[in-house]
Design a protein around this motif. Structure first.
Motif, PDB file in Angstrom:
ATOM      1  N   PRO A   5       0.819  -1.211   0.000  1.00 44.86           N
ATOM      2  CA  PRO A   5       0.000   0.000   0.000  1.00 44.86           C
ATOM      3  C   PRO A   5       0.852   1.261   0.000  1.00 44.86           C
ATOM      4  N   ASP A   6       0.294   2.347  -0.536  1.00 43.11           N
ATOM      5  CA  ASP A   6       1.008   3.618  -0.542  1.00 43.11           C
ATOM      6  C   ASP A   6       0.051   4.747  -0.152  1.00 43.11           C
ATOM      7  N   TYR A   7       0.515   5.971  -0.342  1.00 50.13           N
ATOM      8  CA  TYR A   7      -0.239   7.148   0.096  1.00 50.13           C
ATOM      9  C   TYR A   7      -0.934   7.846  -1.082  1.00 50.13           C
ATOM     10  N   SER A   8      -1.051   7.143  -2.228  1.00 52.15           N
ATOM     11  CA  SER A   8      -1.560   7.820  -3.424  1.00 52.15           C
ATOM     12  C   SER A   8      -3.038   8.198  -3.323  1.00 52.15           C
ATOM     13  N   PHE A   9      -3.862   7.340  -2.737  1.00 52.21           N
ATOM     14  CA  PHE A   9      -5.287   7.680  -2.573  1.00 52.21           C
ATOM     15  C   PHE A   9      -5.440   8.907  -1.670  1.00 52.21           C
ATOM     16  N   ARG A  20      -3.758  -1.550  -0.514  1.00 54.53           N
ATOM     17  CA  ARG A  20      -3.519  -0.474  -1.489  1.00 54.53           C
ATOM     18  C   ARG A  20      -3.352   0.912  -0.849  1.00 54.53           C
ATOM     19  N   SER A  21      -4.007   1.129   0.268  1.00 58.63           N
ATOM     20  CA  SER A  21      -3.937   2.436   0.943  1.00 58.63           C
ATOM     21  C   SER A  21      -3.360   2.252   2.336  1.00 58.63           C
ATOM     22  N   VAL A  22      -2.328   3.050   2.664  1.00 53.05           N
ATOM     23  CA  VAL A  22      -1.700   2.898   3.992  1.00 53.05           C
ATOM     24  C   VAL A  22      -2.679   3.249   5.129  1.00 53.05           C
ATOM     25  N   SER A  23      -3.610   4.168   4.874  1.00 55.93           N
ATOM     26  CA  SER A  23      -4.568   4.520   5.927  1.00 55.93           C
ATOM     27  C   SER A  23      -5.506   3.347   6.229  1.00 55.93           C
TER      28      SER A  23
END
Length: 208
Positions: free
Chosen positions: A6-10, A138-141
């Protein structure tokens, strides 16, 4: 190129649209035969994102615990449950959404935008939202929410196991493992079993 995690793109895209506080939301415990369904909402500090966040199922127990402890120190974290009674009364999907609604309401800050794991926005959430299928990978949050929700629910089930030994909740967390189903047949149904779930319902209402 394959994504490594996962990353911070969203979150970044939401910030670009003017949303300052973005919360990831996830739940655990839809499949078990016993115990509550648990949800978490997490607002990460972009400057203090713990390294190694991922879908809680992909982490070792030790790593998951370390990330949980770090998140409690550096993020706005809220955890909430929907009870076995609520699961039986409402159905598991609605109860999991209720837990998510409660988790969002429990945040110290009011988020501008929600990133929700799955494909449905709980009807009680009146905040700008987007759903992300497999969002915990997909999302770090959302990863952060999946981690704290799992740690909390596993702790709840381990605590219940002390009062109701024999079902293996300290290891199976209430999921329908073979040993849990065998114990259910031998020891019977506890107040913490979900009566609307078929294996439990069948034991309660089997023909004598």
């Amino acid at each position: 190129m394959t994504l490594l995690g996962p990353d911070y793109s969203f979150e970044s895209r939401a910030h670009e649209k003017g949303h300052k506080l973005v919360a990831g939301v996830d739940e655990v415990g839809r499949g078990p035969l016993a115990g509550p369904v648990t949800a978490a909402a997490v607002i990460l500090d972009p400057k203090r994102i713990p390294e190694g966040l991922n879908d809680s199922k992909k982490l070792t127990a030790k790593r998951r615990q370390a990330l949980h402890d770090e998140l409690l120190l550096c993020a706005d974290v809220s955890i909430a449950h929907a009870s076995v009674e609520e699961i039986d009364e409402l159905n598991i999907l609605r109860a999991s959404h209720l837990a998510m609604e409660r988790a969002v309401a429990g945040l110290k800050q009011v988020p501008d935008h929600l990133l929700i794991d799955g494909n449905m926005v709980p009807r009680g959430l009146n905040i700008s939202s987007e759903t992300i299928v497999k969002g915990d990978a997909r999302s770090v949050s959302i990863s952060a929410a999946s981690i704290v929700a799992k740690i909390c629910r596993d702790y709840v089930m381990s605590s219940l196991a002390q009062h109701y030994p024999g079902y293996g909740w300290e290891t199976n967390a209430g999921y329908p493992s073979k040993s849990h189903k065998e114990a259910l047949s031998k020891l019977g149904v506890t107040p913490h079993h979900r009566r609307s779930f078929k294996p439990v319902h069948n034991i309660l209402y089997q023909e004598k």
